[in-house]
Design an enzyme around this catalytic site. Sequence first.
Site, PDB file in Angstrom:
ATOM      1  N   THR A  71       0.877  -1.153   0.000  1.00 61.63           N
ATOM      2  CA  THR A  71       0.000   0.000   0.000  1.00 61.63           C
ATOM      3  C   THR A  71       0.920   1.209   0.000  1.00 61.63           C
ATOM      4  OG1 THR A  71      -1.700  -1.226   1.209  1.00 61.63           O
ATOM      5  CG2 THR A  71      -1.840   1.152   1.361  1.00 61.63           C
TER       6      THR A  71
ATOM      7  N   ASN B  83      -4.086  -3.149  -2.686  1.00 58.58           N
ATOM      8  CA  ASN B  83      -3.942  -4.348  -1.868  1.00 58.58           C
ATOM      9  C   ASN B  83      -2.564  -4.982  -2.000  1.00 58.58           C
ATOM     10  OD1 ASN B  83      -5.097  -5.878   0.201  1.00 58.58           O
ATOM     11  ND2 ASN B  83      -5.591  -7.537  -1.195  1.00 58.58           N
TER      12      ASN B  83
ATOM     13  N   SER C 143     -10.590  -2.876   5.397  1.00 58.65           N
ATOM     14  CA  SER C 143      -9.141  -2.765   5.228  1.00 58.65           C
ATOM     15  C   SER C 143      -8.504  -2.499   6.584  1.00 58.65           C
ATOM     16  CB  SER C 143      -8.796  -1.626   4.255  1.00 58.65           C
ATOM     17  OG  SER C 143      -8.904  -0.359   4.893  1.00 58.65           O
ATOM     18  N   SER C 144      -7.191  -2.243   6.558  1.00 61.02           N
ATOM     19  CA  SER C 144      -6.464  -1.927   7.784  1.00 61.02           C
ATOM     20  C   SER C 144      -5.840  -0.539   7.725  1.00 61.02           C
ATOM     21  CB  SER C 144      -5.361  -2.970   8.021  1.00 61.02           C
ATOM     22  OG  SER C 144      -5.901  -4.260   8.172  1.00 61.02           O
TER      23      SER C 144
ATOM     24  N   GLY D 269       1.162  -1.881   4.711  1.00 61.75           N
ATOM     25  CA  GLY D 269       1.531  -3.082   5.456  1.00 61.75           C
ATOM     26  C   GLY D 269       0.398  -3.993   5.855  1.00 61.75           C
ATOM     27  N   GLY D 270      -0.788  -3.849   5.245  1.00 59.68           N
ATOM     28  CA  GLY D 270      -1.880  -4.770   5.550  1.00 59.68           C
ATOM     29  C   GLY D 270      -2.298  -4.699   7.005  1.00 59.68           C
TER      30      GLY D 270
END
Length: 371
Positions: free
Chosen positions: A180, A200, A251-252, A272-273
């Site tokens: 990201t 993503n 999402s995060s 970084g998810g």
Amino acid sequence: GVLRQPALAGTLRLIAEKGPAGFYQGAVAEEVLAVVKARGGKLAAVDLAGYRVREIAPLQGKFFAYKALTMPQPSAGGAQLLAMAEFAEPFLAKVGKAKERGTVAGEVGVLHAFAEAMRRSFVLRFAYGGDTNKPAARLGQLYPRKVRRKLQRSFRADGATPTARIAIGGSTVARQRGNTSHVSIIDSNGMAVASTHTINLLFGAGMVTPKGGVWLNNELDDFSFTLKDSNAFGLAGNSAGLFRAGARPPSSMTPTILLEKGKPRLLIGAPGGTRIPTAVFQAAWWHLVAGLPLQQAVAKMRVHHQGFPDRIWLERGAAADGVSKGLEGIGHKVNKVAPWCNIQAVGVTSEPSRQLEAVSDNRYEGGAMAM
């Protein structure tokens, strides 16, 4: 060298001339549909034509002594950031004293508090995350206060709490990867922007429209499609994140502006998810609460815990062995892994100086600049 993208330039020109219709309808949309269909995907013209960008007020809350403006739903990152601060504050006040921080025992105490707060934030995410037509403006609208208090009472300063003992929902998980981008910007007038954007994984779905130059994302991976499987970031399948028609992928992302007396004190975010909210939390705490210079706060060794699997990810490094043994000694399972997340942050010193400091994490790509 110069990267030239004439196909994408043509698409951007259409958007400039026609607005959203230049992308979601017409030649660009038709090519997107054709590329997806050729690869076996299911996307219809009505899906594109009916899409609308939502403008949502930020999630507001308390991050220790600071007011936080952070990412609302469908991202879980902002709510997790606020929940972690709430869970950890009373325990970090005991173990975060300057005289203890330089010791392995002091570092273990801080990272244990981090990990236990992270674990509980993911327990909440599994149970209450996901998209909604009315995103929460306050933490209590999303994560019930009664549940948060119960999770906080289970917090042990001297040992790890198994996730299965406190879980409201969850499953097994596997691996981590992806990418990201984030930028933090503030100008001379105090206008501040923290912006995270994503397709993503690296290069998204690995498909690009030849004539329009549009990279296709694979954000659908952020949904849970079963309760037994994990996504590309190892996030457990959970009922709150199940795929449904019309929903936007959770999402995060955790772009955050932290305010002191109504003025920006720290702008921060990262790729970084699932590791984004935990990395943002740690860097912000080390800088604003523990008092480290921003560059040192961003560079500090990180941990990550996402509930399932029930283990800590600890960054490899010179200090990792001693810290790992300390964490294992109080019941944690520890995996030492390569560094993650490249935080991009701008710090603003307190009144009256109001000096700016831009920091780009040295773990990966990125840069800090004053103009």
